[in-house]
Design an enzyme around this catalytic site. Structure first.
Site, PDB file in Angstrom:
ATOM      1  N   TYR A   1      -1.670  -3.521  -7.157  1.00 49.92           N
ATOM      2  CA  TYR A   1      -1.647  -3.865  -5.762  1.00 49.92           C
ATOM      3  C   TYR A   1      -2.206  -3.878  -4.636  1.00 49.92           C
ATOM      4  CZ  TYR A   1       0.714  -6.472  -2.081  1.00 49.92           C
ATOM      5  OH  TYR A   1       0.863  -7.600  -1.025  1.00 49.92           O
TER       6      TYR A   1
ATOM      7  N   HIS B   1     -10.850  -2.426  11.238  1.00 51.58           N
ATOM      8  CA  HIS B   1      -9.652  -3.241  10.896  1.00 51.58           C
ATOM      9  C   HIS B   1      -9.329  -4.059  11.456  1.00 51.58           C
ATOM     10  CE1 HIS B   1      -5.213  -3.142   9.143  1.00 51.58           C
ATOM     11  NE2 HIS B   1      -5.584  -4.196   8.491  1.00 51.58           N
TER      12      HIS B   1
ATOM     13  N   GLY C   1      -4.068  -3.705  -1.264  1.00 53.19           N
ATOM     14  CA  GLY C   1      -5.130  -2.796  -1.295  1.00 53.19           C
ATOM     15  C   GLY C   1      -5.662  -1.429  -2.109  1.00 53.19           C
TER      16      GLY C   1
ATOM     17  N   ASN D   1      -1.475 -18.392  21.445  1.00 51.78           N
ATOM     18  CA  ASN D   1      -1.945 -17.265  22.490  1.00 51.78           C
ATOM     19  C   ASN D   1      -3.120 -17.213  22.443  1.00 51.78           C
ATOM     20  OD1 ASN D   1      -0.305 -15.994  21.483  1.00 51.78           O
ATOM     21  ND2 ASN D   1      -1.260 -15.076  19.446  1.00 51.78           N
TER      22      ASN D   1
ATOM     23  N   ARG E   1       1.329 -12.186  -0.605  1.00 47.61           N
ATOM     24  CA  ARG E   1       0.359 -12.439   0.079  1.00 47.61           C
ATOM     25  C   ARG E   1       0.209 -13.795  -0.954  1.00 47.61           C
ATOM     26  NH1 ARG E   1      -1.881  -8.764   3.781  1.00 47.61           N
ATOM     27  NH2 ARG E   1       0.023  -7.445   4.166  1.00 47.61           N
TER      28      ARG E   1
ATOM     29  N   SER F   1      -1.216  -3.600  10.167  1.00 47.46           N
ATOM     30  CA  SER F   1      -1.335  -4.546   8.884  1.00 47.46           C
ATOM     31  C   SER F   1       0.285  -5.796   9.694  1.00 47.46           C
ATOM     32  CB  SER F   1      -1.162  -3.483   8.081  1.00 47.46           C
ATOM     33  OG  SER F   1      -1.919  -3.305   7.129  1.00 47.46           O
ATOM     34  N   ALA F   2      -0.099  -6.581   8.951  1.00 53.32           N
ATOM     35  CA  ALA F   2       1.042  -7.653   9.269  1.00 53.32           C
ATOM     36  C   ALA F   2       1.408  -7.627  11.055  1.00 53.32           C
ATOM     37  CB  ALA F   2       2.528  -7.397   8.260  1.00 53.32           C
ATOM     38  N   CYS F   3       0.488  -7.713  11.838  1.00 55.70           N
ATOM     39  CA  CYS F   3       0.702  -7.915  13.346  1.00 55.70           C
ATOM     40  C   CYS F   3      -0.042  -9.190  13.828  1.00 55.70           C
ATOM     41  CB  CYS F   3       0.059  -6.963  13.957  1.00 55.70           C
ATOM     42  SG  CYS F   3       1.692  -5.581  13.739  1.00 55.70           S
TER      43      CYS F   3
ATOM     44  N   LYS G   1      -9.683  -2.150   1.644  1.00 52.99           N
ATOM     45  CA  LYS G   1      -9.364  -1.132   2.567  1.00 52.99           C
ATOM     46  C   LYS G   1      -9.880   0.474   1.946  1.00 52.99           C
ATOM     47  CE  LYS G   1      -7.249  -3.706   5.279  1.00 52.99           C
ATOM     48  NZ  LYS G   1      -5.964  -4.352   4.902  1.00 52.99           N
TER      49      LYS G   1
ATOM     50  N   ASN H   1       6.191  -8.746   1.579  1.00 49.30           N
ATOM     51  CA  ASN H   1       5.032  -8.576   1.650  1.00 49.30           C
ATOM     52  C   ASN H   1       3.729  -8.824   1.406  1.00 49.30           C
ATOM     53  OD1 ASN H   1       2.264  -7.319   2.837  1.00 49.30           O
ATOM     54  ND2 ASN H   1       2.024  -5.899   0.920  1.00 49.30           N
TER      55      ASN H   1
ATOM     56  N   ASP I   1      -9.473  -9.446   8.720  1.00 54.14           N
ATOM     57  CA  ASP I   1      -8.784  -8.389   8.093  1.00 54.14           C
ATOM     58  C   ASP I   1      -9.977  -6.671   8.606  1.00 54.14           C
ATOM     59  OD1 ASP I   1      -7.233  -6.773   7.435  1.00 54.14           O
ATOM     60  OD2 ASP I   1      -7.727  -6.915   6.028  1.00 54.14           O
TER      61      ASP I   1
ATOM     62  N   ARG J   1       1.277  -1.314  -0.265  1.00 49.41           N
ATOM     63  CA  ARG J   1       0.243  -0.153   0.225  1.00 49.41           C
ATOM     64  C   ARG J   1       0.646   1.132   0.173  1.00 49.41           C
ATOM     65  NH1 ARG J   1      -1.900   0.438   4.378  1.00 49.41           N
ATOM     66  NH2 ARG J   1      -0.982  -1.009   5.367  1.00 49.41           N
TER      67      ARG J   1
HETATM   68  P1  GTP Z   1      -2.897  -7.551   7.181  1.00 46.11           P
HETATM   69  O1  GTP Z   1      -3.460  -8.917   6.022  1.00 46.11           O
HETATM   70  O2  GTP Z   1      -1.514  -7.271   6.121  1.00 46.11           O
HETATM   71  O3  GTP Z   1      -3.733  -7.011   7.486  1.00 46.11           O
HETATM   72  O4  GTP Z   1      -2.114  -8.524   8.358  1.00 46.11           O
HETATM   73  P2  GTP Z   1      -2.270  -9.582   9.524  1.00 46.11           P
HETATM   74  O5  GTP Z   1      -2.428  -8.732  11.165  1.00 46.11           O
HETATM   75  O6  GTP Z   1      -3.694 -10.381   9.231  1.00 46.11           O
HETATM   76  O7  GTP Z   1      -0.904 -10.075   9.869  1.00 46.11           O
HETATM   77  P3  GTP Z   1      -1.047 -11.459  10.036  1.00 46.11           P
HETATM   78  O8  GTP Z   1      -1.355 -12.678  10.550  1.00 46.11           O
HETATM   79  O9  GTP Z   1      -0.360 -12.256   8.576  1.00 46.11           O
HETATM   80  O10 GTP Z   1       0.677 -11.883  10.787  1.00 46.11           O
HETATM   81  C1  GTP Z   1       1.552 -11.133   9.724  1.00 46.11           C
HETATM   82  C2  GTP Z   1       3.202 -11.608  10.471  1.00 46.11           C
HETATM   83  O11 GTP Z   1       3.261 -12.174  12.020  1.00 46.11           O
HETATM   84  C3  GTP Z   1       3.552 -13.079  10.373  1.00 46.11           C
HETATM   85  O12 GTP Z   1       5.385 -12.678  10.105  1.00 46.11           O
HETATM   86  C4  GTP Z   1       3.244 -13.748  11.298  1.00 46.11           C
HETATM   87  O13 GTP Z   1       4.222 -14.446  11.441  1.00 46.11           O
HETATM   88  C5  GTP Z   1       3.981 -13.077  12.738  1.00 46.11           C
HETATM   89  N1  GTP Z   1       2.972 -13.473  13.658  1.00 46.11           N
HETATM   90  C6  GTP Z   1       1.382 -13.730  14.487  1.00 46.11           C
HETATM   91  N2  GTP Z   1       0.780 -14.459  14.792  1.00 46.11           N
HETATM   92  C7  GTP Z   1       2.052 -13.398  15.721  1.00 46.11           C
HETATM   93  C8  GTP Z   1       2.428 -14.287  17.312  1.00 46.11           C
HETATM   94  O14 GTP Z   1       1.709 -14.845  18.586  1.00 46.11           O
HETATM   95  N3  GTP Z   1       4.115 -14.582  17.855  1.00 46.11           N
HETATM   96  C9  GTP Z   1       4.721 -13.585  17.079  1.00 46.11           C
HETATM   97  N4  GTP Z   1       5.904 -13.391  17.707  1.00 46.11           N
HETATM   98  N5  GTP Z   1       4.802 -13.730  15.505  1.00 46.11           N
HETATM   99  C10 GTP Z   1       2.941 -13.449  15.396  1.00 46.11           C
HETATM  100  C1  SPV Z   2      -2.847  -4.741   5.208  1.00 42.20           C
HETATM  101  O1  SPV Z   2      -2.037  -3.814   4.257  1.00 42.20           O
HETATM  102  O2  SPV Z   2      -3.900  -4.234   6.457  1.00 42.20           O
HETATM  103  C2  SPV Z   2      -3.971  -5.971   4.384  1.00 42.20           C
HETATM  104  C3  SPV Z   2      -2.951  -5.843   2.588  1.00 42.20           C
HETATM  105  O3  SPV Z   2      -4.827  -6.199   4.642  1.00 42.20           O
HETATM  106  S1  SPV Z   2      -4.255  -4.769   1.876  1.00 42.20           S
HETATM  107  O4  SPV Z   2      -5.222  -5.471   1.620  1.00 42.20           O
HETATM  108  O5  SPV Z   2      -3.504  -4.828   0.831  1.00 42.20           O
HETATM  109  O6  SPV Z   2      -4.598  -3.731   2.599  1.00 42.20           O
HETATM  110 MN    MN Z   3      -4.910  -5.490   6.706  1.00 40.33          MN
END
Ligand code: GTP
Ligand code: SPV
Ligand code: MN
Length: 583
Positions: free
Chosen positions: A198, A227, A200, A492, A365, A249-251, A207, A363, A276, A70
């Site tokens: 790409y 979100h 989002g 978790n 996907r 994102s990615a957390c 989004k 990133n 999401d 994004r």
């Molecule tokens: P978006 O699609 O971008 O909105 O992200 P998301 O929040 O769905 O992220 P996702 O679940 O794909 O997690 C992304 C990253 O977080 C990966 O690299 C995972 O390995 C890491 N991750 C997820 N859960 C955990 C956890 O409980 N502990 C740790 N250390 N890493 C985690």
């Molecule tokens: C994010 O970035 O929070 C995503 C991927 O879930 S995107 O569709 O690019 O927004």
């Molecule tokens: Mn997201």
């Protein structure tokens, strides 16, 4: 004439005369249409088939290397009044914005087919669902939107019945980053996006519509567009509670949404509703209910393996589009921490060379239908959604934020949400690993002024006396060697158990200045390689550090000036006073 709705027909004709496509195609969402598009993209190299035996019906798409995430700095909210967009957004006045972007759309579809994608965000028969039409010149967008939304004839019928829909215009343009803009006109229910293919930036239902435009609508209509993942957690006795969790994102949303209970938790089950986005409405009884407006997952690939996320690992073995991953000699997709095979080509299609960075883009996907997930809940298709017991905020914080804590009440919970900060990730272009404020994990996605958004959140306190409890979690605490203190992933569930226990009155807590924390021994660590000392570290409040944190939160909140809600200031002042007494 392909639709009985004149406003839609007129818009399509106007766009065609602006963008000059060679052909116009109305998408019906059928299998035959999908096969034809996939076949054509394999011919032009937009997609390449992966190994038909090991990854049946899976395809690889490689983006332009400048177009892999994004682009927040090129994303605009265009409202009449600058203040309505707020300092959380880039703003441009609508007239200037239309002029600027329309010039780029001029003739942008020459030599291409223009696709018209009618879609429905949410179950096709739900009163909570909303409609949209995306016009795009990207067949990749069409096949992704087909998995991510309810797309095609049924959606078109509902659009024709209701007459209102969000207009999304997208063209990949020439992918020049200097001619790339993602513009939102919430007052006109319109999105215009050019220059990126790409995720989002281009799948406008996600989004752009389901968060930025929807959050704006939700404010005037009394609901919330967030979100958040939506997950059902079933105890061995069959009781299920539903949680809505907002992480940046990615957390970890996708991971938590389809968590596999560890060996130690026999009889527990997880049901995925969404990974999401959640749309939250109060029903007649004051119960908050959630639907997932999406129908598929556009998930982070790296890190997905049999241990971290077996459900995701399994569901992307077939019928999946991979974007920007590496490949093996066997033509299987490959990514960092897949723990299987080795890369020979990287995400740019070059021979893999470890010195030029990761093989798969951080990133990268997968796009897959939600129904391929083994923990998919049939209730994801329910018109009424599911009742939410708890709202959970979280972020990626090396230090400070405890593993879990509970807000004292709703308005305090709004402060907890507004104070979320997290280290940036590869999901957006820019620096990675820098802590930034990301209130409610909505920094890049709130379609209006954050101060008004917090006021909207606060207003729910007067609308219902049975609102969900609000929590904050942090899976990402590290020791001074950079090792994660908490095992995370499936484990978790132990934290979710405490959260559920707090919701049904069976779990105990101690009061601290920042909220309620689990009483010693309340988080079950049986069979875990986590010492009591580590647990204590994970579940303690360092008052001096929190005072510094709250100074920074205060500075941030007050930067919103006069619009900052009084109630939020009061919550803030109360927390600061409690920290002062405690030190
Ligand atoms: P978006 O699609 O971008 O909105 O992200 P998301 O929040 O769905 O992220 P996702 O679940 O794909 O997690 C992304 C990253 O977080 C990966 O690299 C995972 O390995 C890491 N991750 C997820 N859960 C955990 C956890 O409980 N502990 C740790 N250390 N890493 C985690
Ligand atoms: C994010 O970035 O929070 C995503 C991927 O879930 S995107 O569709 O690019 O927004
Ligand atoms: Mn997201």
């Amino acid at each position: 004439m392909k639709t009985s709705l004149p406003s839609l027909q007129n818009w399509v004709e106007a766009v065609a005369s602006q963008t000059h496509p060679d052909k116009i195609h109305w998408c019906d969402g059928s299998d035959a249409e999908n096969e034809q598009l996939v076949g054509a993209m394999c011919g032009t190299g937009v997609l390449s088939p992966l190994n038909e035996e090991t990854y049946p019906n899976c395809y690889l798409h490689l983006s332009d290397p400048s177009d892999v995430a994004r682009v927040e700095h090129l994303t605009f909210i265009c409202t009449q009044n600058n203040e309505d967009a707020g300092q959380n957004n880039n703003w441009m006045d609508p007239e200037t914005a239309h002029k600027k972007i329309d010039a780029l759309f001029q003739g942008s579809m020459r030599g291409r087919t223009m696709y018209i994608i009618p879609y429905c965000m949410g179950p096709i028969d739900s009163p909570y669902s909303r409609l949209g039409v995306e016009i795009t010149d990207s067949p990749y967008v069409v096949v992704n939107m087909r998995m991510m939304t309810r797309m095609g004839m049924e959606a078109l019928r509902r659009i024709e019945t209701e007459g209102t829909f969000v207009k999304g215009l997208h063209s990949t343009g020439d992918l020049d980053p200097n001619k790339r803009f993602i513009m939102h006109f919430p007052e006109e229910l319109t999105i215009k996006s050019i220059g990126s293919g790409y995720g989002g930036n281009a799948l406008l239902g996600k989004k752009c519509h389901a968060l930025r435009i929807a959050s704006y609508q939700a404010r005037t209509e009394g609901w919330l567009a967030e979100h958040m993942l939506i997950v059902g957690v079933e105890e061995p006795n069959g009781n299920v509670q539903y949680l809505a969790c907002a992480f940046p994102s990615a957390c970890g949303k996708t991971n938590l949404a389809m968590l596999i209970p560890p060996e130690s938790h026999k009889g527990w089950k997880i049901w995925t509703l969404g990974d999401d986005i959640a749309w939250l409405h109060l029903d007649d009884t004051g119960q908050l209910r959630a639907i997932n407006p999406e129908a598929g997952y556009f998930g982070v690939v790296p890190g997905t393996n049999e241990k971290t996320n077996k459900n995701a690992f399994d569901m992307i073995q077939s019928d999946t589009i991979f974007t920007n991953v590496a490949t093996t000699t066997n033509n299987d997709p490959w990514w960092e921490d897949k723990n299987l095979g080795a890369p020979v080509k990287d995400w740019q299609g070059r021979d893999y060379d470890p010195s030029s960075g990761p093989a798969a883009h951080p990133n990268s996907r997968f796009t897959v239908s939600a129904k391929q997930n083994k923990s998919y809940s049939e209730l994801a298709d329910s018109a009424d959604g599911v009742p939410i017991s708890a709202i959970v905020f979280g972020g990626r914080r090396k230090e400070l934020a405890p593993l879990v804590y509970e807000a004292k009440h709703w308005k305090h919970g709004v402060l907890v949400g507004a104070s979320v900060a997290s280290e940036t990730t590869a999901a957006a272009i820019g620096d990675v690993g820098v802590v930034r404020r990301d209130p409610m994990a909505m920094k890049p996605f709130c379609g209006y002024n954050f101060a008004d958004y917090w006021q909207h959140w606060l207003s729910f306190a007067d609308k219902s006396d049975r609102l969900p409890k609000i929590f904050h979690v942090n899976w990402f605490r590290q020791d001074n060697k950079g090792k994660f203190l908490w095992p995370g992933f499936g484990e978790n569930l132990r934290v979710l158990r405490w959260i559920m226990g707090r919701c049904n009155g069976s779990a105990n807590a101690v009061e601290t200045p920042i909220g309620y924390l689990p009483k010693k021994g309340e988080i079950d660590t049986d069979g875990l390689d986590v010492t009591d000392q580590t647990m204590q570290e994970l579940l303690s409040v360092n008052v001096e550090q929190w005072k510094i944190e709250m100074d920074s939160v205060g500075e941030y909140l007050h930067s919103y000036g006069e619009r900052l809600p009084e109630d939020l200031k009061n919550e803030y002042d109360e927390l600061v006073a409690k920290l002062k007494i405690a030190s």
